[in-house]
Design an enzyme around this catalytic site. Structure first.
Site, PDB file in Angstrom:
ATOM      1  N   GLU A   1      46.915  58.323  80.203  1.00 52.39           N
ATOM      2  CA  GLU A   1      46.663  58.029  81.609  1.00 52.39           C
ATOM      3  C   GLU A   1      46.279  56.561  81.754  1.00 52.39           C
ATOM      4  O   GLU A   1      45.327  56.081  81.133  1.00 52.39           O
ATOM      5  CB  GLU A   1      45.527  58.921  82.129  1.00 52.39           C
ATOM      6  CG  GLU A   1      45.350  58.872  83.629  1.00 52.39           C
ATOM      7  CD  GLU A   1      44.316  59.873  84.119  1.00 52.39           C
ATOM      8  OE1 GLU A   1      44.507  60.440  85.204  1.00 52.39           O
ATOM      9  OE2 GLU A   1      43.318  60.090  83.410  1.00 52.39           O
TER      10      GLU A   1
ATOM     11  N   CYS B   1      44.339  60.754  90.131  1.00 49.41           N
ATOM     12  CA  CYS B   1      44.545  61.639  88.984  1.00 49.41           C
ATOM     13  C   CYS B   1      45.908  62.311  89.003  1.00 49.41           C
ATOM     14  O   CYS B   1      46.488  62.590  87.953  1.00 49.41           O
ATOM     15  CB  CYS B   1      43.444  62.696  88.954  1.00 49.41           C
ATOM     16  SG  CYS B   1      43.274  63.608  90.506  1.00 49.41           S
TER      17      CYS B   1
ATOM     18  N   GLU C   1      38.442  69.116  87.463  1.00 46.62           N
ATOM     19  CA  GLU C   1      39.773  68.525  87.596  1.00 46.62           C
ATOM     20  C   GLU C   1      39.730  67.210  86.853  1.00 46.62           C
ATOM     21  O   GLU C   1      39.030  66.282  87.253  1.00 46.62           O
ATOM     22  CB  GLU C   1      40.132  68.341  89.076  1.00 46.62           C
ATOM     23  CG  GLU C   1      41.547  67.830  89.302  1.00 46.62           C
ATOM     24  CD  GLU C   1      41.620  66.323  89.288  1.00 46.62           C
ATOM     25  OE1 GLU C   1      42.244  65.782  88.326  1.00 46.62           O
ATOM     26  OE2 GLU C   1      41.071  65.683  90.192  1.00 46.62           O
TER      27      GLU C   1
ATOM     28  N   LYS D   1      26.023  63.841  92.688  1.00 39.14           N
ATOM     29  CA  LYS D   1      25.738  62.659  91.878  1.00 39.14           C
ATOM     30  C   LYS D   1      26.903  61.713  92.081  1.00 39.14           C
ATOM     31  O   LYS D   1      28.019  61.964  91.642  1.00 39.14           O
ATOM     32  CB  LYS D   1      25.595  63.047  90.406  1.00 39.14           C
ATOM     33  CG  LYS D   1      24.793  62.039  89.550  1.00 39.14           C
ATOM     34  CD  LYS D   1      25.472  60.699  89.357  1.00 39.14           C
ATOM     35  CE  LYS D   1      26.635  60.809  88.383  1.00 39.14           C
ATOM     36  NZ  LYS D   1      27.242  59.441  88.124  1.00 39.14           N
TER      37      LYS D   1
END
Length: 557
Positions: free
Chosen positions: A454, A356, A322, A247
């Site tokens: 983040e 990330c 993750e 996806k």
């Protein structure tokens, strides 16, 4: 005296364009450090400001953009080795992050399309030749042919990725090469998936374990580097005998669709690899709740990962995920500061900070703090931000999408409001597109949002520490590095092997880089701890993630 000088400076500000008043105090502090003869005069300050005007907010200007030399050929879903429209016939517009103009419309897959793709993958696994007939060596040969075709189309794929994501072209080319390394590595792994004969306590029986594929893998691809995640997870799943349904992210589907046309040519049977473009709330949720899915691979935000866990729990489907990271990099006083600056520039600003595992908390010892900051600012001033599709290479392109662009600017504003010292950048760049200045904050404290959350943008928060490193005491900086909900990666810049050993043992992360950053190989596992997720994909650990153990016990008659 300082107040008087600042008031006078503001009156004369018009002759020092394109400076803005909120930059004055910061520039004044820097000017003090530069002028060796006591307090700088207004003339000295003005000259210094003019010579370092890149430290301030430049006047917004138009950006001349190059028309990409690549075309988009595939916009449909890819199911059973065929490109098909979505059942509902709806589409998603894909935009150029350089100027917010529409590139193309792709099919919008929804629950019915996901179910169709999963059915195709399930049939291919249960009844097709990929696992039931192909030998591991044959599967490896197909993957090698696939790698050859990707390599032949490397330039086109890299240009599509650069256009769709906003990556500098040289970065997209590296992404293709890293993807190729993964495909070829897992082509070699395909015949290494094996079990054991067990030494049981009865000579009348034989017990053996088999490592068998899970079945249908569902992969939810992130928007920040979709080509890499498509190539490597396809290779991992297929090497273990699985089939897969991808996806894609709704904002960056183009490179994955372009690769699909190479799969049949490589000899991948029908239904083994399927791609559905769609939104997370519809297509992504449908993928996670489909009972024929054997495992979900997810890369993305922690909040989304938690929702995926809730959905997959309905069918007890395992997840390898993750998620986010707020990754500390610790610069010790014995470090080569030039090297440390190069490492943190790469670690923080790669892909416009949209990584990330980016270095997003830079802890610098007091003994080298000033030198590190000075050299970091000099390096940032040399960075070129602009058209990532142009003939001239740039260091930084736009943020990938408007939502992320706004979030980055908001976080930078919050950093200033909470008292961080804005040393450079902090603003939008250019009239159109999602461009943000490369930004550095100094004297950041652990409690500030830019040190805890983040950002996913080109923003470097620098924090001080003053542990008694000479006597081997690094406990406080490690405590501070661990004092965060995330635990993906960390970095240590030092030549002291004792410090390296202590940091490796005590840092609560899945990966530790020593005197490097973003150093990735197909052979190395990738993943984190705490709210950065769980599971390890990469290297031989992939076999454990994408297979399950079946035991057979046989009586000797």
């Amino acid at each position: 005296w300082c107040s008087r000088q600042l008031k006078l400076f503001r009156k004369q500000q018009g002759s020092i364009k394109p400076m803005y008043s909120r930059s004055i105090r910061r520039l004044y502090v820097l000017a003090q450090k530069q002028c060796k003869e006591g307090r700088p005069s207004l003339v000295q300050l003005t000259l210094y400001v003019r010579s370092t005007r890149r430290l301030s907010t430049p006047a917004r200007k138009a950006l001349q953009l190059t028309r990409p030399s690549v075309t988009v050929d595939q916009t449909q879903l890819f199911i059973n080795n065929k490109f098909v429209d979505s059942i509902a016939g709806q589409t998603i517009d894909v935009y150029d992050p350089r100027n917010d103009e529409k590139i193309v419309a792709v099919s919008e897959g929804q629950e019915a399309d996901i179910n169709l793709a999963v059915d195709a993958a399930y049939t291919a696994f249960m009844d097709g030749p990929w696992y039931q007939q192909f030998t591991p060596t044959q599967r490896g040969r197909v993957l090698h042919r696939f790698a050859d075709l990707v390599e032949q189309n490397a330039e086109r794929l890299a240009l599509l990725e650069a256009w769709d994501v906003g990556q500098p072209k040289q970065l997209s080319s590296w992404v293709v090469q890293l993807g190729l390394e993964n495909i070829r590595y897992y082509a070699g792994v395909s015949d290494k998936v094996c079990g054991h004969t067990l030494p049981i306590d009865d000579a009348n029986f034989i017990s053996q374990t088999y490592r068998e594929p899970i079945g249908v893998i569902g992969n939810i691809i992130p928007w920040n580097s979709p080509l890499l995640f498509f190539l490597k997870f396809t290779a991992m799943a297929l090497a273990c005998g699985n089939t897969i349904v991808h996806k894609t992210a709704e904002t960056t589907p183009l490179s994955a669709l372009a690769v699909c046309q190479l799969l049949e040519e490589a000899g991948v049977p029908e239904g083994v690899v399927n791609v559905v473009t769609g939104y997370g709330q519809t297509a992504g949720r449908a993928l996670c709740r489909n009972p024929k899915i054997g495992k979900i691979i997810f890369t993305g935000a922690t909040a989304t990962g938690k929702e995926i866990m809730k959905t997959t729990a309905e069918n007890l489907v395992p997840v390898a995920m993750e998620c986010g990271g707020k990754n500390p990099c610790i610069v010790f006083p014995d470090a080569n500061i030039d090297l440390a600056v190069n490492i943190t520039q790469l670690g923080t600003f790669l892909n416009s900070g949209q990584v990330c595992c980016a270095a997003t908390r830079i802890y610098v010892h007091d003994a080298v703090y000033d030198e590190f900051v000075e050299k970091t600012l000099a390096a940032v001033q040399q960075r070129k931000i602009g058209d990532n599709m142009g003939d001239d290479l740039v260091d930084q392109g736009p943020q990938q999408n408007k939502q992320q662009f706004k979030k980055v600017l908001s976080m930078m504003q919050t950093g200033q409001e909470q008292g961080a010292e804005l040393l450079i950048g902090g603003n939008r760049l250019y009239d159109v597109g999602n461009y943000v200045e490369t930004t550095v904050f100094g004297n950041v404290s652990d409690g500030m949002d830019i040190a805890r959350q983040e950002i996913f943008g080109p923003c470097m928060p620098i924090l001080r520490f003053n542990d008694d490193v000479k006597n081997g005491n690094v406990d406080d900086v490690i405590r501070r590095a661990n004092d965060n909900e995330y635990g993906l990666a960390a970095g240590v810049i030092t030549n002291d092997t004792n410090i390296i050993a202590k940091c490796r043992k005590k840092l609560q992360v899945g990966m530790v880089w020593v005197n490097c950053w973003h150093t990735m190989f197909a052979q190395t596992p990738f993943g984190g701890v705490k709210q950065s997720g769980y599971g390890r994909l990469g290297g031989l650990e992939t076999i454990e993630e994408l297979t399950h153990v079946k035991v057979q016990t046989q009586q000797i008659l």
